[in-house]
Design a protein around this motif. Structure first.
Motif, PDB file in Angstrom:
ATOM      1  N   VAL A 166      50.400  83.296  21.821  1.00 35.94           N
ATOM      2  CA  VAL A 166      49.608  82.115  22.168  1.00 35.94           C
ATOM      3  C   VAL A 166      48.139  82.412  21.879  1.00 35.94           C
ATOM      4  O   VAL A 166      47.652  83.515  22.141  1.00 35.94           O
ATOM      5  N   MET A 223      49.508  77.080  20.399  1.00 35.19           N
ATOM      6  CA  MET A 223      48.877  76.706  21.673  1.00 35.19           C
ATOM      7  C   MET A 223      49.920  76.466  22.764  1.00 35.19           C
ATOM      8  O   MET A 223      49.611  76.581  23.957  1.00 35.19           O
ATOM      9  N   GLY A 224      51.130  76.086  22.377  1.00 37.93           N
ATOM     10  CA  GLY A 224      52.161  75.827  23.376  1.00 37.93           C
ATOM     11  C   GLY A 224      53.539  75.851  22.751  1.00 37.93           C
ATOM     12  O   GLY A 224      53.694  75.677  21.532  1.00 37.93           O
ATOM     13  N   PHE A 225      54.559  76.092  23.573  1.00 40.45           N
ATOM     14  CA  PHE A 225      55.944  76.084  23.092  1.00 40.45           C
ATOM     15  C   PHE A 225      56.849  75.880  24.294  1.00 40.45           C
ATOM     16  O   PHE A 225      56.413  75.966  25.441  1.00 40.45           O
ATOM     17  N   ASP A 226      58.125  75.609  24.022  1.00 38.98           N
ATOM     18  CA  ASP A 226      59.098  75.521  25.108  1.00 38.98           C
ATOM     19  C   ASP A 226      60.398  76.204  24.687  1.00 38.98           C
ATOM     20  O   ASP A 226      60.464  76.818  23.610  1.00 38.98           O
ATOM     21  N   LEU A 255      57.051  73.561  19.169  1.00 38.50           N
ATOM     22  CA  LEU A 255      55.797  74.318  19.051  1.00 38.50           C
ATOM     23  C   LEU A 255      54.636  73.350  18.945  1.00 38.50           C
ATOM     24  O   LEU A 255      54.725  72.322  18.269  1.00 38.50           O
ATOM     25  N   TYR A 256      53.534  73.697  19.598  1.00 39.11           N
ATOM     26  CA  TYR A 256      52.300  72.958  19.392  1.00 39.11           C
ATOM     27  C   TYR A 256      51.287  73.882  18.731  1.00 39.11           C
ATOM     28  O   TYR A 256      50.987  74.967  19.240  1.00 39.11           O
ATOM     29  N   VAL A 286      52.885  68.839  16.600  1.00 33.38           N
ATOM     30  CA  VAL A 286      54.026  69.262  17.398  1.00 33.38           C
ATOM     31  C   VAL A 286      55.218  69.363  16.450  1.00 33.38           C
ATOM     32  O   VAL A 286      55.611  68.367  15.832  1.00 33.38           O
ATOM     33  N   GLU A 298      63.322  83.217  37.334  1.00 31.70           N
ATOM     34  CA  GLU A 298      62.571  84.445  37.509  1.00 31.70           C
ATOM     35  C   GLU A 298      61.102  84.055  37.691  1.00 31.70           C
ATOM     36  O   GLU A 298      60.635  83.065  37.158  1.00 31.70           O
ATOM     37  N   ARG A 314      57.164  84.474  37.185  1.00 28.84           N
ATOM     38  CA  ARG A 314      56.373  84.987  36.073  1.00 28.84           C
ATOM     39  C   ARG A 314      54.896  84.974  36.410  1.00 28.84           C
ATOM     40  O   ARG A 314      54.371  84.020  36.954  1.00 28.84           O
ATOM     41  N   TYR A 335      51.549  85.560  34.144  1.00 26.63           N
ATOM     42  CA  TYR A 335      50.957  85.872  32.849  1.00 26.63           C
ATOM     43  C   TYR A 335      49.456  85.873  33.017  1.00 26.63           C
ATOM     44  O   TYR A 335      48.903  85.117  33.821  1.00 26.63           O
ATOM     45  N   GLN A 344      47.387  84.696  30.866  1.00 21.73           N
ATOM     46  CA  GLN A 344      46.831  83.397  30.495  1.00 21.73           C
ATOM     47  C   GLN A 344      47.580  82.244  31.152  1.00 21.73           C
ATOM     48  O   GLN A 344      47.396  81.096  30.795  1.00 21.73           O
ATOM     49  N   ARG A 349      51.115  80.039  32.485  1.00 18.19           N
ATOM     50  CA  ARG A 349      52.238  79.511  31.709  1.00 18.19           C
ATOM     51  C   ARG A 349      51.702  78.655  30.573  1.00 18.19           C
ATOM     52  O   ARG A 349      50.865  77.772  30.802  1.00 18.19           O
ATOM     53  N   PRO A 350      52.142  78.917  29.337  1.00 19.22           N
ATOM     54  CA  PRO A 350      51.654  78.079  28.244  1.00 19.22           C
ATOM     55  C   PRO A 350      52.145  76.645  28.418  1.00 19.22           C
ATOM     56  O   PRO A 350      53.243  76.401  28.900  1.00 19.22           O
ATOM     57  N   ASN A 351      51.303  75.703  28.022  1.00 20.33           N
ATOM     58  CA  ASN A 351      51.709  74.307  28.075  1.00 20.33           C
ATOM     59  C   ASN A 351      52.868  74.054  27.142  1.00 20.33           C
ATOM     60  O   ASN A 351      53.030  74.717  26.125  1.00 20.33           O
ATOM     61  N   ARG A 352      53.680  73.080  27.480  1.00 22.67           N
ATOM     62  CA  ARG A 352      54.755  72.676  26.594  1.00 22.67           C
ATOM     63  C   ARG A 352      54.203  71.746  25.519  1.00 22.67           C
ATOM     64  O   ARG A 352      53.245  70.993  25.773  1.00 22.67           O
ATOM     65  N   PRO A 353      54.797  71.771  24.347  1.00 20.18           N
ATOM     66  CA  PRO A 353      54.308  70.891  23.272  1.00 20.18           C
ATOM     67  C   PRO A 353      54.246  69.435  23.699  1.00 20.18           C
ATOM     68  O   PRO A 353      53.345  68.688  23.316  1.00 20.18           O
ATOM     69  N   ASP A 412      53.498  68.246  26.473  1.00 23.18           N
ATOM     70  CA  ASP A 412      52.312  67.954  27.286  1.00 23.18           C
ATOM     71  C   ASP A 412      51.144  67.498  26.418  1.00 23.18           C
ATOM     72  O   ASP A 412      50.300  66.705  26.859  1.00 23.18           O
ATOM     73  N   TYR A 413      51.101  68.017  25.199  1.00 23.52           N
ATOM     74  CA  TYR A 413      49.996  67.652  24.308  1.00 23.52           C
ATOM     75  C   TYR A 413      50.137  66.237  23.773  1.00 23.52           C
ATOM     76  O   TYR A 413      49.162  65.606  23.377  1.00 23.52           O
ATOM     77  N   LEU A 414      51.392  65.763  23.736  1.00 22.24           N
ATOM     78  CA  LEU A 414      51.611  64.393  23.262  1.00 22.24           C
ATOM     79  C   LEU A 414      50.946  63.375  24.191  1.00 22.24           C
ATOM     80  O   LEU A 414      50.557  62.286  23.750  1.00 22.24           O
ATOM     81  N   LYS A 415      50.838  63.728  25.435  1.00 22.71           N
ATOM     82  CA  LYS A 415      50.274  62.762  26.404  1.00 22.71           C
ATOM     83  C   LYS A 415      48.833  62.380  26.069  1.00 22.71           C
ATOM     84  O   LYS A 415      48.408  61.257  26.330  1.00 22.71           O
ATOM     85  N   GLN A 446      46.210  58.131  32.872  1.00 23.48           N
ATOM     86  CA  GLN A 446      46.869  56.890  32.488  1.00 23.48           C
ATOM     87  C   GLN A 446      48.272  56.766  33.079  1.00 23.48           C
ATOM     88  O   GLN A 446      49.028  55.888  32.708  1.00 23.48           O
TER      89      GLN A 446
END
Lengths: 90, 90, 90, 90, 90, 90, 90
Positions: free
Chosen positions: C22, C41-44, C49-50, C78, D2, D4, D6, D8, D10-14, D16-19, E8
């Motif tokens: 990341v 920047m992000g993944f799940d 992947l972002y 994405v 489990e 965690r 980290y 940095q 927890r990385p954002n999920r892809p 989340d960026y769509l929002k 939003q």
């Protein structure tokens, strides 16, 4: 979900029959014209298979339309189940 | 779901055999005629794989029908499991 | 489901290794001969992947069999995980 | 499953960026060489997308190998997520 | 899983927008170059669709590269969702 | 997950409409240019179908681009749902 | 999820009809132009099938467009359900 009473009882699942082939040599026909022969050592419900002493046979069609084969010694492999078309039991 | 008693016990799952190959060099045959060689560092139940020191071999057929190979050094890669045809254990 | 004791402990999942990438530039090889380079920047868990600052490289074979590339600046994208073949970590 | 920790977080999920792109114009690259441009109004975790004011661009290769485009005004569409290769955010 | 506060609010799901098209004529673009036009009477979360008064348009490319269409009156049909590329709302 | 109040109530699912076609002759359009006609006797949520008195129609394109059909009497068949493109109700 | 009262009762699932064909010879049409004939001994909800005394018929089109067949005795096989197009019951 629902209770069932059949005259002949619940039919066995295909995966139950694989258990009788553990430690035996089987043939696995795989998508994209591949064929594996090896000793079945393990499997799961996705039809992922673990084989020892495996040979691969790659079938292809040459430009005259004749089916050709290539053999290759692979040893121990894990086949991902979603590639399997059918398993030919010993 | 149901209790099972087999003469030879429950067969191991293919994924259990992968554990013995962690920290060893394996070969991964992937759809679309790709082949990876690398050191297995991690995997999961989808057969997603993490490899270090990976080389890729791209096989293709030239216009004479001969199978050609191309090598490429990749380093550390995550292979998505649904691309895997089989894993050749060390 | 079952308790496990391994000599080397439970192997890490491939997705755990993505976390170390990341904020770093990675390469993503995608089905249909596409290649992306961007900052992760992000993944799940589906390998969605972002990426930021992404360039796309489209590889194709011309009529002489030579592999050609086309670059294209994409910016922030994405990628849907089911298209991914492998991710090349930094 | 489990816990965690980290450095940095927890990385954002892809997804989340769509929002951040709701109510903005985005590009959607779809399998079979389609491209949509429209205003993102809604989406879900499968990457199903609802777009308003959408135009479709159909790319194809003519017999000389040149990439051609066709535009078409579509209006409001729901794209089924499994067709998406990537989404290019505004 | 996690609490969310967006400026939003939660974006609507694409499937929520389909509800406004019930009892209206929609266009459904389907894989393998098919196009349906019919009145949307029902749908589910897989994008399975039930249409009444449906016509099918089959697009294909002739040997000159021209796109041809064929119409066919189908009546009432259930489209399996996994074939859908996008739905064009009224 | 969430409570819903719609003016027109919850739209019926496509599968609900199949129930009205039990014991009636339907047409099933299947991938790879197949078409079945038979009496619908059973189905499930995957769109697996059980048909009695079934005929299969195989459509193909000959070398002149003309669409040809072949009929074949099949009797009682179970169609696996993932092959279905659409079902044409009586 | 919801209680249902239908005039004609709940329709049987396609898989229920397979039970009547256990210990009988069936035909299985499989993707990639394969056809199996064998005695059905077991199955599951994925349409995985276990067959005994199986013959395979491989259909292909020669360069004149004529459909050719090849027979092969296979014995006992497990067919992975996702390859099945339809099962023709006895």
């Amino acid at each position: 979900m629902e209770r069932r009473n059949y005259q002949q009882g619940r039919p066995n699942r295909p995966i139950d029959y694989l258990k009788n082939s553990v430690n035996k040599v089987i043939l696995i026909k795989v998508k994209r014209n591949r064929l594996f022969r090896g000793m079945l050592m393990g499997f799961d419900e996705h039809l992922n298979l673990y084989l020892e002493g495996t040979s691969q046979l790659f079938e292809y069609m040459d430009e005259d339309g004749a089916i050709k084969e290539e053999h290759e010694t692979l040893g121990n492999i894990v086949v991902r189940g979603d590639n399997v078309i059918f398993v030919n039991l010993a």
